[in-house]
Write a protein that holds these residues in place. Structure first.
Motif, PDB file in Angstrom:
ATOM      1  N   LEU A   6       0.839  -1.199   0.000  1.00 14.52           N
ATOM      2  CA  LEU A   6       0.000   0.000   0.000  1.00 14.52           C
ATOM      3  C   LEU A   6       0.875   1.250   0.000  1.00 14.52           C
ATOM      4  N   TYR A   7       1.881   1.264   0.864  1.00 12.69           N
ATOM      5  CA  TYR A   7       2.747   2.434   0.990  1.00 12.69           C
ATOM      6  C   TYR A   7       3.516   2.735  -0.289  1.00 12.69           C
ATOM      7  N   ALA A   8       3.672   1.756  -1.173  1.00  9.55           N
ATOM      8  CA  ALA A   8       4.418   1.949  -2.414  1.00  9.55           C
ATOM      9  C   ALA A   8       3.518   2.274  -3.602  1.00  9.55           C
ATOM     10  N   ARG A  15      -1.555  10.969  -2.408  1.00  8.01           N
ATOM     11  CA  ARG A  15      -2.414  11.457  -1.330  1.00  8.01           C
ATOM     12  C   ARG A  15      -1.575  11.952  -0.162  1.00  8.01           C
ATOM     13  N   ARG A  16      -0.534  11.208   0.189  1.00  8.25           N
ATOM     14  CA  ARG A  16       0.359  11.632   1.285  1.00  8.25           C
ATOM     15  C   ARG A  16       1.091  12.923   0.912  1.00  8.25           C
ATOM     16  N   ILE A  20       1.037  16.525   2.910  1.00  5.32           N
ATOM     17  CA  ILE A  20       2.243  17.252   3.291  1.00  5.32           C
ATOM     18  C   ILE A  20       2.205  18.664   2.733  1.00  5.32           C
ATOM     19  N   SER A  21       1.855  18.797   1.468  1.00  3.02           N
ATOM     20  CA  SER A  21       1.765  20.105   0.831  1.00  3.02           C
ATOM     21  C   SER A  21       0.757  21.000   1.551  1.00  3.02           C
ATOM     22  N   THR A  22      -0.402  20.452   1.868  1.00  2.00           N
ATOM     23  CA  THR A  22      -1.438  21.224   2.562  1.00  2.00           C
ATOM     24  C   THR A  22      -0.973  21.641   3.952  1.00  2.00           C
ATOM     25  N   ALA A  23      -0.337  20.733   4.662  1.00  2.00           N
ATOM     26  CA  ALA A  23       0.149  21.052   6.009  1.00  2.00           C
ATOM     27  C   ALA A  23       1.200  22.169   5.962  1.00  2.00           C
ATOM     28  N   LEU A  24       2.111  22.093   5.013  1.00  2.00           N
ATOM     29  CA  LEU A  24       3.144  23.123   4.888  1.00  2.00           C
ATOM     30  C   LEU A  24       2.540  24.466   4.486  1.00  2.00           C
ATOM     31  N   PHE A  25       1.583  24.443   3.556  1.00  2.00           N
ATOM     32  CA  PHE A  25       0.935  25.685   3.128  1.00  2.00           C
ATOM     33  C   PHE A  25       0.185  26.315   4.303  1.00  2.00           C
ATOM     34  N   THR A  26      -0.535  25.488   5.038  1.00  2.00           N
ATOM     35  CA  THR A  26      -1.290  25.990   6.186  1.00  2.00           C
ATOM     36  C   THR A  26      -0.344  26.608   7.217  1.00  2.00           C
ATOM     37  N   GLU A  27       0.751  25.947   7.470  1.00  2.00           N
ATOM     38  CA  GLU A  27       1.725  26.451   8.436  1.00  2.00           C
ATOM     39  C   GLU A  27       2.335  27.784   7.998  1.00  2.00           C
ATOM     40  N   GLU A  28       2.759  27.859   6.760  1.00  2.00           N
ATOM     41  CA  GLU A  28       3.430  29.068   6.269  1.00  2.00           C
ATOM     42  C   GLU A  28       2.459  30.231   6.046  1.00  2.00           C
ATOM     43  N   CYS A  29       1.227  29.936   5.680  1.00  2.00           N
ATOM     44  CA  CYS A  29       0.286  30.991   5.282  1.00  2.00           C
ATOM     45  C   CYS A  29      -0.816  31.252   6.304  1.00  2.00           C
ATOM     46  N   ALA A  30      -0.727  30.637   7.481  1.00  2.00           N
ATOM     47  CA  ALA A  30      -1.764  30.808   8.501  1.00  2.00           C
ATOM     48  C   ALA A  30      -1.950  32.278   8.863  1.00  2.00           C
ATOM     49  N   ARG A 113       8.358  29.748   0.243  1.00  2.00           N
ATOM     50  CA  ARG A 113       8.898  28.879   1.306  1.00  2.00           C
ATOM     51  C   ARG A 113       8.215  27.514   1.285  1.00  2.00           C
ATOM     52  N   VAL A 114       6.919  27.482   1.027  1.00  2.00           N
ATOM     53  CA  VAL A 114       6.209  26.199   0.932  1.00  2.00           C
ATOM     54  C   VAL A 114       6.822  25.350  -0.166  1.00  2.00           C
ATOM     55  N   GLN A 115       7.002  25.947  -1.339  1.00  2.00           N
ATOM     56  CA  GLN A 115       7.560  25.188  -2.465  1.00  2.00           C
ATOM     57  C   GLN A 115       8.959  24.667  -2.126  1.00  2.00           C
ATOM     58  N   ASP A 116       9.767  25.526  -1.511  1.00  2.00           N
ATOM     59  CA  ASP A 116      11.119  25.115  -1.123  1.00  2.00           C
ATOM     60  C   ASP A 116      11.088  23.979  -0.102  1.00  2.00           C
ATOM     61  N   ARG A 117      10.196  24.089   0.866  1.00  2.00           N
ATOM     62  CA  ARG A 117      10.114  23.066   1.911  1.00  2.00           C
ATOM     63  C   ARG A 117       9.610  21.736   1.363  1.00  2.00           C
ATOM     64  N   ILE A 118       8.711  21.780   0.395  1.00  2.00           N
ATOM     65  CA  ILE A 118       8.232  20.534  -0.210  1.00  2.00           C
ATOM     66  C   ILE A 118       9.388  19.778  -0.858  1.00  2.00           C
TER      67      ILE A 118
END
Length: 187
Positions: A6-8, A15-16, A20-30, A113-118
């Protein structure tokens, strides 16, 4: 099926990656109280002033019925405004407000920063390859989506290079910053 299998799987990994992208965007743009879809809508409205909601949904590959709520929230924040079309008063055309333009300028560093962190965990050469392959995958699967979710892509530009998105002749957008992983119309 074993969990390792499943993980592969590509669907699971995509989806994962989205999580991750959503979490980083939320963190940086909150601090800006802006979602990634709201940001995409602002960029598209900035690039195509007077766009209607149906066309906007195609530009950002977002469901038209759900986009109505996004537009309402952007309007409530005074980031956009609507005007009736001269040709058909039922159609509302979307424009950035001065506050919307300011938001795009203000939020650009956070989005970068989001793009860089991804991509940060990848080696530089792998980053380029990852973007090229992901772009190719999205473009090749674009026609599998319902028309309301199809991303409007410049097929000619995509055929030329599935790597980095094209930019203006000087490599900048009209706000003077390099494009944050988005196609910039040549003018």
């Amino acid at each position: 099926m074993a969990m390792d299998e499943l993980y592969a799987k590509p669907g699971h990994l995509l989806r994962r990656a989205q999580q991750i992208s959503t979490a980083l965007f939320t963190e940086e743009c909150a601090v800006h109280d802006l979602t990634s879809v709201q940001y995409a809508a602002l960029v598209a409205i900035d690039e195509t002033p007077g766009v209607d909601a149906t066309r906007l949904s195609g530009l950002i590959a977002f469901d038209r019925s759900t986009l109505g709520g996004v537009i309402e929230r952007l309007e409530a924040k005074d980031l956009i405004y609507r005007r009736p079309s001269d040709g058909d008063k039922r159609i509302k055309l979307l424009y950035l407000s001065p506050a919307g333009r300011e938001m795009l300028v203000t939020v650009t560093a956070a989005v970068e920063r989001v793009q860089d962190r991804i991509l940060e965990p990848l080696r530089p050469a792998d980053r380029k390859t990852f973007i090229q392959l992901l772009t190719q995958l999205v473009n090749l699967h674009n026609d599998t989506l319902p028309s309301s979710l199809r991303l409007v892509v410049d097929r000619e530009a995509a055929a030329e290079d599935t790597g980095a998105p094209p930019a203006a002749a000087d490599g900048t957008t009209k706000r003077g910053k390099a494009a944050a992983g988005r196609k910039v119309k040549r003018r």
